[in-house]
Design an enzyme around this catalytic site. Structure first.
Site, PDB file in Angstrom:
ATOM      1  N   LYS A 208       0.851  -1.194   0.000  1.00 12.24           N
ATOM      2  CA  LYS A 208       0.000   0.000   0.000  1.00 12.24           C
ATOM      3  C   LYS A 208       0.882   1.238   0.000  1.00 12.24           C
ATOM      4  O   LYS A 208       1.690   1.436   0.911  1.00 12.24           O
ATOM      5  CB  LYS A 208      -0.921  -0.003   1.227  1.00 12.24           C
ATOM      6  CG  LYS A 208      -1.759   1.262   1.338  1.00 12.24           C
ATOM      7  CD  LYS A 208      -2.812   1.170   2.415  1.00 12.24           C
ATOM      8  CE  LYS A 208      -3.559   2.497   2.529  1.00 12.24           C
ATOM      9  NZ  LYS A 208      -4.627   2.433   3.529  1.00 12.24           N
ATOM     10  N   LYS A 262      -2.164  -1.449  -3.887  1.00 11.98           N
ATOM     11  CA  LYS A 262      -3.038  -0.282  -3.784  1.00 11.98           C
ATOM     12  C   LYS A 262      -2.221   0.993  -3.844  1.00 11.98           C
ATOM     13  O   LYS A 262      -1.225   1.068  -3.126  1.00 11.98           O
ATOM     14  CB  LYS A 262      -3.795  -0.372  -2.454  1.00 11.98           C
ATOM     15  CG  LYS A 262      -4.706   0.777  -2.141  1.00 11.98           C
ATOM     16  CD  LYS A 262      -5.265   0.623  -0.761  1.00 11.98           C
ATOM     17  CE  LYS A 262      -6.117   1.842  -0.473  1.00 11.98           C
ATOM     18  NZ  LYS A 262      -6.429   1.973   0.910  1.00 11.98           N
TER      19      LYS A 262
HETATM   20  C1  PBG Z   1      -7.161   3.794   5.454  1.00  8.17           C
HETATM   21  C2  PBG Z   1      -7.644   3.465   4.090  1.00  8.17           C
HETATM   22  C3  PBG Z   1      -7.537   4.317   3.003  1.00  8.17           C
HETATM   23  C4  PBG Z   1      -8.132   3.688   1.938  1.00  8.17           C
HETATM   24  C5  PBG Z   1      -8.602   2.443   2.386  1.00  8.17           C
HETATM   25  N1  PBG Z   1      -8.276   2.333   3.733  1.00  8.17           N
HETATM   26  C6  PBG Z   1      -7.011   5.694   2.920  1.00  8.17           C
HETATM   27  C7  PBG Z   1      -5.702   6.008   3.487  1.00  8.17           C
HETATM   28  O1  PBG Z   1      -4.821   5.171   3.622  1.00  8.17           O
HETATM   29  O2  PBG Z   1      -5.551   7.177   3.833  1.00  8.17           O
HETATM   30  C8  PBG Z   1      -8.238   4.298   0.581  1.00  8.17           C
HETATM   31  C9  PBG Z   1      -9.236   3.724  -0.345  1.00  8.17           C
HETATM   32  C10 PBG Z   1      -9.567   4.621  -1.470  1.00  8.17           C
HETATM   33  O3  PBG Z   1      -8.934   5.678  -1.701  1.00  8.17           O
HETATM   34  O4  PBG Z   1     -10.503   4.278  -2.193  1.00  8.17           O
HETATM   35  N2  PBG Z   1      -7.033   2.763   6.337  1.00  8.17           N
END
Ligand code: PBG
Length: 336
Positions: A208, A262
């Protein structure tokens, strides 16, 4: 792989291979299509709320609404009808319940856990995935506990384990740790095994990245205003590829059943490398910013709607087994 020679000798009277033969009709094109996409490849992320008036469209994600628990159950029923095998819940928590200690995250009756129970009671066949991270409950918007401006790793894991157990207890089929603390998969797996939840699956957000494409999501869960600073001390540097492979190896070794990359479209090289290296069930998250980009351009008439399908097919071509996408119901509906 043994490739056939497609080259035409310089003085030949016709091309050795006419690729266009198999592009001539839709039937022929279909017959030789290499990647396929269907509703069964999709996971639908859904925003849940019980804050009065918050069950409305997310301004930066046109077409995406926050739903009440009741509305979430109806979404699960719709996913079922459309052949989408899983939905993934993200809570928009009442701001009054967001604290520095994040206790609401492991409250057995918190919004997410209530929604899981309601879905499991109404549509037990659908797989429900929950998010394991503290940001929807955190007064400062971070995924982990914060002390003196530092995101604490090991203390956060203790909180995440309690959260994961509460979600498993509520009936979640798949846990999605999206927090990026080191060692959380092993800690969660150990707790699930010893607390009677050995069949609960973990889809680790293994690779991520600290991405600018999450902005609309933070609006959707109400974390944008609260977030102090950025998430670069725990999410990955977009420059890195080897690190993604090491993270996936680590999370699989610690007990993850599936892994995720991601965001998606800007990280297709990572998707392909992960699938190739490990052969594990690999998912991409087409995140909120990707949704906003595509949806916005389609709404303006700048892109044809088919661009959405093309973007999803790219994940399958790159080797992904499935895709988390806010387009899931719209796309699945076009196939009905
Ligand atoms: C945070 C989380 C995020 C997303 C999923 N879980 C945002 C972040 O890390 O700030 C993003 C998903 C998306 O942008 O569609 N735990």
């Amino acid at each position: 792989m043994n490739r056939s020679p497609d080259m035409t000798p310089i003085h030949a009277p016709f091309p050795a291979t006419r690729f266009r033969r198999l592009r001539r009709t839709p039937a022929l094109r279909d017959l030789v299509a290499e990647a396929r996409l269907s509703a069964s490849d999709l996971i639908w992320p859904v925003f849940v709320t019980d804050v009065p008036g918050a069950d409305a469209e997310v301004p930066s994600m046109p077409g995406v609404v926050r739903r009440t628990v009741e509305g979430t159950v109806r979404a699960a029923e719709e996913a079922m009808r459309l052949g989408i095998p899983a939905i993934c819940l993200f809570p928009y928590t009442d701001p009054a319940l967001r604290t520095e200690a994040c206790e609401e995250a492991w409250n057995p009756d918190n919004l997410s856990n209530r929604a899981v129970r309601a879905i499991k009671a109404a549509v037990p066949e659908i797989s429900v995935m929950t998010d394991v991270a503290l940001d929807p409950y955190n007064a400062n918007g971070h995924d982990g506990l914060v002390r003196d401006g530092v995101i604490l790793n090991d203390e956060t894991i203790e909180a995440l384990v309690k959260m994961a157990l509460a979600q498993a207890e509520a009936g979640a089929d798949i846990l999605g740790p999206s927090d990026m603390m080191d060692g959380r998969i092993g800690a969660m797996r150990r707790a699930l095994e010893t607390e009677g939840h050995k069949d609960v699956a973990i889809l680790s957000y293994a690779a991520k990245y600290a991405s600018n494409f999450y902005g609309p999501f933070r609006d959707a869960v109400g974390a944008s205003g609260a977030l102090k600073g950025d998430k670069k001390t725990y999410q990955m540097n977009p420059a890195n590829r080897d690190e993604a492979l090491r993270l996936v190896a680590r999370d699989l070794a610690e007990g993850a059943d599936m892994v995720m990359v991601k965001p998606g479209l800007a990280y297709l090289d990572i998707c392909a490398a992960v699938k190739e290296a490990f052969g594990a069930p690999t998912f991409a998250y087409q995140v909120s910013g990707e949704y906003a980009m595509l949806k916005g351009a389609v709404m303006q008439g700048w892109l044809k709607e088919d661009a959405i399908l093309e973007s999803l097919l790219a994940f399958r071509r790159a080797g992904c087994d499935g895709i988390l996408t806010y387009f899931a119901p719209d796309i699945a509906r076009t196939w009905r």
